[in-house]
Design a protein around this motif. Sequence first.
Motif, PDB file in Angstrom:
ATOM      1  N   ALA A 187       1.212  -1.273  -0.064  1.00 42.51           N
ATOM      2  CA  ALA A 187      -0.100  -0.054  -0.229  1.00 42.51           C
ATOM      3  C   ALA A 187       0.703   1.247   0.047  1.00 42.51           C
ATOM      4  CB  ALA A 187      -1.068  -0.067   1.235  1.00 42.51           C
ATOM      5  N   VAL A 188       0.609   2.404  -0.666  1.00 42.22           N
ATOM      6  CA  VAL A 188       1.629   3.786  -0.717  1.00 42.22           C
ATOM      7  C   VAL A 188       0.505   4.784  -0.614  1.00 42.22           C
ATOM      8  CG1 VAL A 188       2.499   5.431  -1.998  1.00 42.22           C
ATOM      9  CG2 VAL A 188       2.605   2.169  -2.580  1.00 42.22           C
ATOM     10  N   TYR A 189       0.660   5.756   0.082  1.00 45.39           N
ATOM     11  CA  TYR A 189      -0.021   6.215   1.187  1.00 45.39           C
ATOM     12  C   TYR A 189       0.354   7.242   1.145  1.00 45.39           C
ATOM     13  CZ  TYR A 189      -3.553   7.751   4.458  1.00 45.39           C
ATOM     14  OH  TYR A 189      -4.488   8.567   4.757  1.00 45.39           O
ATOM     15  N   ARG A 193       1.019   7.800   8.669  1.00 44.99           N
ATOM     16  CA  ARG A 193       0.770   5.909   8.392  1.00 44.99           C
ATOM     17  C   ARG A 193      -0.291   5.927   9.565  1.00 44.99           C
ATOM     18  NH1 ARG A 193      -1.129   2.314  10.912  1.00 44.99           N
ATOM     19  NH2 ARG A 193       0.101   0.585  11.565  1.00 44.99           N
ATOM     20  N   ALA A 194       0.119   6.484  10.885  1.00 44.00           N
ATOM     21  CA  ALA A 194      -1.328   6.277  11.877  1.00 44.00           C
ATOM     22  C   ALA A 194      -1.422   7.597  12.631  1.00 44.00           C
ATOM     23  CB  ALA A 194      -0.338   5.879  13.561  1.00 44.00           C
ATOM     24  N   ILE A 207      -3.784  -2.104   6.382  1.00 38.24           N
ATOM     25  CA  ILE A 207      -2.437  -3.522   7.277  1.00 38.24           C
ATOM     26  C   ILE A 207      -3.213  -4.849   7.809  1.00 38.24           C
ATOM     27  CG2 ILE A 207      -0.867  -3.807   8.442  1.00 38.24           C
ATOM     28  CD1 ILE A 207      -0.701  -0.749   8.702  1.00 38.24           C
ATOM     29  N   GLU A 208      -3.962  -5.077   8.248  1.00 40.12           N
ATOM     30  CA  GLU A 208      -4.124  -6.390   8.784  1.00 40.12           C
ATOM     31  C   GLU A 208      -5.579  -7.339   7.422  1.00 40.12           C
ATOM     32  OE1 GLU A 208      -7.056  -5.937  12.224  1.00 40.12           O
ATOM     33  OE2 GLU A 208      -7.646  -8.107  11.731  1.00 40.12           O
ATOM     34  N   HIS A 209      -6.018  -6.272   6.700  1.00 42.36           N
ATOM     35  CA  HIS A 209      -6.664  -6.881   5.919  1.00 42.36           C
ATOM     36  C   HIS A 209      -6.444  -6.891   4.245  1.00 42.36           C
ATOM     37  CE1 HIS A 209      -9.886  -7.584   9.242  1.00 42.36           C
ATOM     38  NE2 HIS A 209      -9.716  -6.467  10.096  1.00 42.36           N
ATOM     39  N   ASP A 213       0.636  -6.660   6.059  1.00 37.28           N
ATOM     40  CA  ASP A 213       1.894  -6.829   6.899  1.00 37.28           C
ATOM     41  C   ASP A 213       2.317  -5.193   7.034  1.00 37.28           C
ATOM     42  OD1 ASP A 213       4.736  -8.526   7.777  1.00 37.28           O
ATOM     43  OD2 ASP A 213       5.188  -6.791   7.245  1.00 37.28           O
ATOM     44  N   GLU A 214       2.287  -4.666   8.189  1.00 36.69           N
ATOM     45  CA  GLU A 214       3.351  -3.404   8.448  1.00 36.69           C
ATOM     46  C   GLU A 214       4.232  -2.771   7.511  1.00 36.69           C
ATOM     47  OE1 GLU A 214       1.913  -1.413  11.313  1.00 36.69           O
ATOM     48  OE2 GLU A 214       3.227  -0.064  10.148  1.00 36.69           O
ATOM     49  N   SER A 215       5.563  -3.789   6.978  1.00 41.25           N
ATOM     50  CA  SER A 215       5.938  -3.576   5.959  1.00 41.25           C
ATOM     51  C   SER A 215       6.052  -3.273   5.579  1.00 41.25           C
ATOM     52  CB  SER A 215       7.388  -4.811   6.317  1.00 41.25           C
ATOM     53  OG  SER A 215       6.986  -5.860   6.048  1.00 41.25           O
TER      54      SER A 215
END
Lengths: 453, 485
Positions: A187-189, A193-194, A207-209, A213-215
């Motif tokens: 994913a490119v955002y 991040r948070a 990330i979860e679905h 993976d976080e990376s």
Amino acid sequence: MTIKTEAVQLADNPAAFFDHSLTQMQSIDRKRLQALQLEAVKYRFGQLYHQLPKLTQLAEQQGLTEVDDIDDINRLAPLLFEHTMYKSYRQSLLEKHDFAKLNHWLDGLTTHDLSAYDVAGCDSIDAWLALMDEKSPLLIGYTSGTSGKFSLLPISKTEYRKWGQAFRVLVLQRFGEARGKVKHLHAVYPGYRAGSSTQLRANAAVIEHIVGDESRFHAAYPGSMSADLHYLLTRVKVDTGYRYHSSTSPELLKMLERHEIQEQRKPAHLKAFFTRKSKELRGERVLIQATSNLLYEMADAGLRQGVSAVFDPSSIIVTGGGAKGTVLPDDWRDRVTEFAGTDHLQLFYGMSEILGAHGMCEYGHYHVCPWIVPFVIDPNSGEALPRRGVVSGRAAFFDLLADSHWGGLRTGDKITLDWDGFCECGRQTQRIIGGITRYAEEEGGTDKINCGA
Amino acid sequence: MSDNPVVPLIIRGQIFTDNLVPMGGRGGDLTFLTPDVNQYLDRLPLYDPCALDNLDSISYEEILDYFVSLGQRLDIKTNRHMQQAYELSCHTAPATPAVLAGSYASIPDYFQRDYMRDMVEPCVDVAQLAGLVDSGPRASGRRVRLRGYGVRALHIIGGNSPEGVGITLLRSAFTRCDSIIKTPSNDPFTAVAIVRSMIDMAPDHPITRHLSVAYWKGGDANFERAIYHPDHLRKVFAWGGHSSVEHIEKYIKGGDIELVLFGPKRSISLIGPQVFEDDALLQEAARRAAFDIGWQNQTTCVNSRITYVQSGTDSAGVERANRIAAAIYEALLALPESVSTRARHTSRDLQSWLQPLFLDDAYRIFGCRDNEGGIIASQYPEPVDFGDQLTDRIANVVPIDSIADMLQWVNHKTKAAGVFPEAYKEEVRNRLFRYGVQQMFSLGFVNNGTVGGPQDNMEVLRRMVDWKMDEDCSSLPFNGFSPPR
């Protein structure tokens, strides 16, 4: 299986109900869906009526207290909350960091008991939200509107999880195509991040679905957006002098100054970010979520340097429009897909309060998610307009997925909904005709001048 | 298109109805036809400033006479321009037909001789508007002659209340200005009707010949770039604050054209603790407060939005405030039709803010359910967060312990404060003025302000002219380059 049991399944886990298939979601027989939705609405009303104090009060005021009173979906219309419900707390409570009272106010809107959490020691909005995230079943999300007041949404972790499962289907799949094995996705955002805004909380769901993976989540700003800073920015926007308000701490003022410098550098930063990511992730399958003007700028810069077809052809671009005043050339989509190397560009219509996103089809219409029940409201009388023909009015929705807050919401959007027609695209769901506007813009209108406006 | 009304363009006594283009029509509004102003750029601006000289030939008394005669011709019962404008305004104005009828009926009042004299004479030396006036020898021996010269002005007027048109016309004439009135889409009719009545009455009079009325869509870049030009425009007076000038600020930046902004502002009421000693006094306060809220259906900037009541804020105090809130609500419903009516429909934005309040014990709501207006009684000493959006005669009553509690909500956007009883003013006046309130009146007199007073902290008549000075130094020896002693 009775229709009631099926309706419960639809409401309790929409993604599973449709076997995690977008094609199934959009192919359900319309009559059957309407019957299911009516039953599901009754199920939610029966379940939540006594558990949500604000709903109880509203239902009593409206004289709608029995599940069987809802013999027609439109009967629910008086019980749909105004979007202002989520910002009806006293602003001074947020300003004075009186989070106990804010929790008390939120208690009227969620089935979870928030009175037990000791928030007296929280000296910032961030601290309050972090404590609630950690200890409570909620992930309280905020949205910043143009009014300078946050909406505070009591969405539960369970609701977010179910929404994440459904969002995965909406984002990854294309209507009419069978689900296949897919390779890893990055994913490119182009944002933080948070953070605790509903928009940034969605990153955790991605990330979860979706990327797993976080990376593989690449944010232009790897840190977290402070809610206190966001609040200050919202206030400063409507009142430039607010930065010197007594409740603005020196640390927060410093944060604001740093943020302002960061904003000045943002165009260059994002340009560099996209350039870097298009090199690093060359040939990879990516998901890019961005406003259309950012996408266009990224594509235009790349194509001018002779770079095209950068990513894997199964990559996905998601945008909600939002050109923010800039006028894009007619061929902006073609430029974006040419640069990215994928023709999977999906537009969605949605809102933070509703856990759904209505995807635009190739004919330019938004198809309503089957667990979201739409209403069209007469903008003047506030009554629901008949559910037939092609009708324009205020958009309202009932989100069946919501099981700890009330899913009924009246928005400020003006929509046109085609209740009876079927779209050439083949989807069986009802469509919102493209071209959604805000009533607030229309009421202000051009050239209506008032000395007391 | 043939059914849509035509709004003529008026340029200095000439009426144009050609080159029509459709305007308005947003959000179900009335569509009207009006000449495309772009076709008249060669004659809408007054290119020669000396063309204003003909206004110098008329005296102050003649201007008064002119408007007294005009006022007699503006009776809506007999004036067909006014009748048409009223009927069309019913489709565009925010006020209801009955309230609008009351406003139209009161337009001639603005042209009564005493009213006009009150508007002008306390503010400015009328002789200084007509020619250079010798102010006598100065201590240094110079003689100085001063005049406020009328200028080429453009007025962006509000559409929420037809009275603004009358005030603009009067100010323009008394200051001997040439004025272009840019009408708003919520009332493109009233100014045209009055100026057409002037043309019927005195087509060649210099006053008639220095008024133009035009509608164009704010933001018409081609036109606005041309019209807002310092070569032929000196001052712009804009009602409605930033929203009315957001398109044009780029043309007038740098101060080449003087921009004077009116509002937008909001007004408040204050009720002192004395009213709780005597029920008759409380009832009187409530009737006065209701009038200031409901007059013209709360469409103007002087209408009260928030009523602060020094009732105390303990439970007994809040109950006292609730008692007055209930009485204000009753008095609102009792207002006569020509003053105030139920709304056609309560503003959508406001409606959406109201729903949560009905479910919140921080508020007690009187009315507010059926477009009849009402009172939101705060149960704690804070106004609602959406006070700026209160309209359609819905107001907020807020209990306070002392005046110090409410000053945080007073600022330069607080236009007027109606106060009751009169003695309470002593306690509140200085602090309210310091914090931003611009004018104070006795509660219940919202429609009866002193016309000669300042508006938005300005002496408008003095602001409308350019002050010029002729220094006669002939009695002094010429010193060449030596510094004066």
